[in-house]
Design an enzyme around this catalytic site. Structure first.
Site, PDB file in Angstrom:
ATOM      1  N   HIS A   1      70.433 -50.507  41.847  1.00  0.00           N
ATOM      2  CA  HIS A   1      70.897 -50.128  40.789  1.00  0.00           C
ATOM      3  C   HIS A   1      71.675 -51.372  40.198  1.00  0.00           C
ATOM      4  CE1 HIS A   1      71.866 -47.289  37.416  1.00  0.00           C
ATOM      5  NE2 HIS A   1      73.054 -47.536  37.356  1.00  0.00           N
TER       6      HIS A   1
ATOM      7  N   ARG B   1      69.868 -53.360  37.741  1.00  0.00           N
ATOM      8  CA  ARG B   1      69.883 -52.924  36.161  1.00  0.00           C
ATOM      9  C   ARG B   1      71.364 -53.345  35.543  1.00  0.00           C
ATOM     10  NH1 ARG B   1      68.768 -48.529  32.627  1.00  0.00           N
ATOM     11  NH2 ARG B   1      70.670 -47.117  32.056  1.00  0.00           N
TER      12      ARG B   1
ATOM     13  N   ARG C   1      66.287 -47.573  35.445  1.00  0.00           N
ATOM     14  CA  ARG C   1      66.792 -47.091  36.804  1.00  0.00           C
ATOM     15  C   ARG C   1      65.654 -46.807  37.617  1.00  0.00           C
ATOM     16  NH1 ARG C   1      68.022 -43.977  31.831  1.00  0.00           N
ATOM     17  NH2 ARG C   1      70.021 -43.854  31.186  1.00  0.00           N
TER      18      ARG C   1
ATOM     19  N   LYS D   1      66.263 -40.524  31.130  1.00  0.00           N
ATOM     20  CA  LYS D   1      67.063 -39.059  31.252  1.00  0.00           C
ATOM     21  C   LYS D   1      66.741 -38.199  30.230  1.00  0.00           C
ATOM     22  CE  LYS D   1      71.183 -40.638  34.109  1.00  0.00           C
ATOM     23  NZ  LYS D   1      72.627 -40.911  34.129  1.00  0.00           N
TER      24      LYS D   1
ATOM     25  N   TYR E   1      79.752 -53.019  29.620  1.00  0.00           N
ATOM     26  CA  TYR E   1      79.303 -54.439  30.236  1.00  0.00           C
ATOM     27  C   TYR E   1      79.986 -55.637  29.491  1.00  0.00           C
ATOM     28  CZ  TYR E   1      75.565 -51.963  32.497  1.00  0.00           C
ATOM     29  OH  TYR E   1      74.880 -51.194  33.407  1.00  0.00           O
TER      30      TYR E   1
ATOM     31  N   HIS F   1      70.875 -45.552  27.079  1.00  0.00           N
ATOM     32  CA  HIS F   1      71.929 -44.933  26.847  1.00  0.00           C
ATOM     33  C   HIS F   1      71.864 -43.980  25.692  1.00  0.00           C
ATOM     34  CE1 HIS F   1      74.148 -48.131  29.577  1.00  0.00           C
ATOM     35  NE2 HIS F   1      73.570 -47.285  30.239  1.00  0.00           N
TER      36      HIS F   1
END
Length: 316
Positions: A262, A265, A169, A194, A297, A288
């Site tokens: 983004h 990514r 990110r 995150k 994806y 994730h």
């Protein structure tokens, strides 16, 4: 103070004080991102303002008397203001999160908040850029505009290479410190994602080369505990600068508006999957928390294959 006394003391607090405590718990205990904390705080304050306008008492004890009708009226008002399903679903998530905190801290339960069904948010597919486009976007020669110091092009190229080469990110790339590059020569780097979760990632040769070239040109020596990517005056680099660089590249390369930082990514994940990459491994690389987030994806790859089929099959 006993648990009962602590709960009674919390129940005596006003809703605003409890809201402050909840947001602090989100940030420090659950390690929610600053943007999530800001959005949830805004969502709760909007709801409390709505209740105040309707003369509904907003002290914590009275919130247990909320009805589903009041919550639906709030959501209807937000929808009239042009708020989409995705934002409405987030607002309900914020209300429920606060309700769970309220019940845990005070024993007060807002049953109505758990009877409302959140609207389904349409899940848009990621829009990655093509491999050739991604490589062009990461070239310093493509980024160089002649109006800024030469090292800045190397900086922006290194950031974009991290997005495409490691699937970072933009916030993760810009938060890299000197200590995170300790194993770069061995082909690895440490990233804090995150929720403050750190992960160790493989760094391909192109990533290591781009970062080292930038560091050799940067006039500001990196320190172990400071971000390596700097603005023109030496301060931390803002994501908006990279976004502006990509906006210029879109014009120069004739790219659509979907070609954003983004999107690099997205390209990382999609191109790995296309080449036979394992979905679980891609999940780990992207950071994730849930596999379902990564599974989107597979839909992108399926769509690509269907497009190729429709365009190339002789019976079409």
């Amino acid at each position: 103070m006993t648990v009962v006394e602590s709960t009674e003391a919390a129940a005596g607090l006003g809703v605003q004080a409890l809201l402050v405590r909840w947001l602090a718990a989100l940030a420090h205990e659950l390690r929610a991102s600053p943007k999530t904390v800001e959005a949830y705080g805004r969502d709760l304050r909007q709801f409390l303002a709505f209740l105040a306008e309707r003369s509904f008492p907003t002290d914590s004890a009275k919130l247990s008397g909320l009805s589903a009708a009041e919550i639906r009226a709030f959501l209807a008002l937000r929808r009239e203001a042009g708020v989409g399903n995705r934002s409405l679903a987030r607002q309900i998530a914020a209300l429920r999160g606060f309700a769970r905190f309220l019940e845990r801290e005070t024993g007060i339960r807002c049953e109505a908040l758990f009877t409302i069904r959140a609207p389904k948010a349409p899940r848009s597919l990621p829009r990655p850029v093509a491999a050739a486009t991604a490589r062009a976007m990461c070239e310093p020669q493509t980024i160089e505009d002649g109006a800024r110091e030469p090292w800045i092009a190397w900086r922006d190229a290194a950031v974009l290479t991290l997005l495409y080469g490691c699937g970072l990110r933009i916030s993760e790339a810009l938060s890299l410190c000197g200590r995170d590059l300790a194993d770069l020569d061995a082909g690895r780097l440490t990233v804090v994602g995150k929720g403050g979760r750190a992960r160790s990632l493989p760094a391909i040769a192109a990533v290591g080369e781009a970062v080292r070239l930038y560091l050799s040109q940067c006039p500001f020596a990196p320190k172990p505990d400071e971000a390596i990517f700097r603005g023109a005056r030496g301060g931390p680099l803002s994501p908006r600068i990279i976004q502006a660089t990509v906006a210029r590249l879109r014009g120069g390369l004739g790219l659509p508006d979907s070609a954003t930082p983004h999107a690099l990514r997205h390209a990382f994940a999609t191109h790995l999957l296309t080449r036979g990459g394992d979905l679980r491994a891609i999940q780990e690389l992207l950071g994730h928390a849930s596999l379902s987030t990564t599974q989107v994806y597979t839909a992108v790859d399926t769509r690509r294959l269907l497009d190729a089929y429709r365009n190339a099959h002789p019976r079409q």
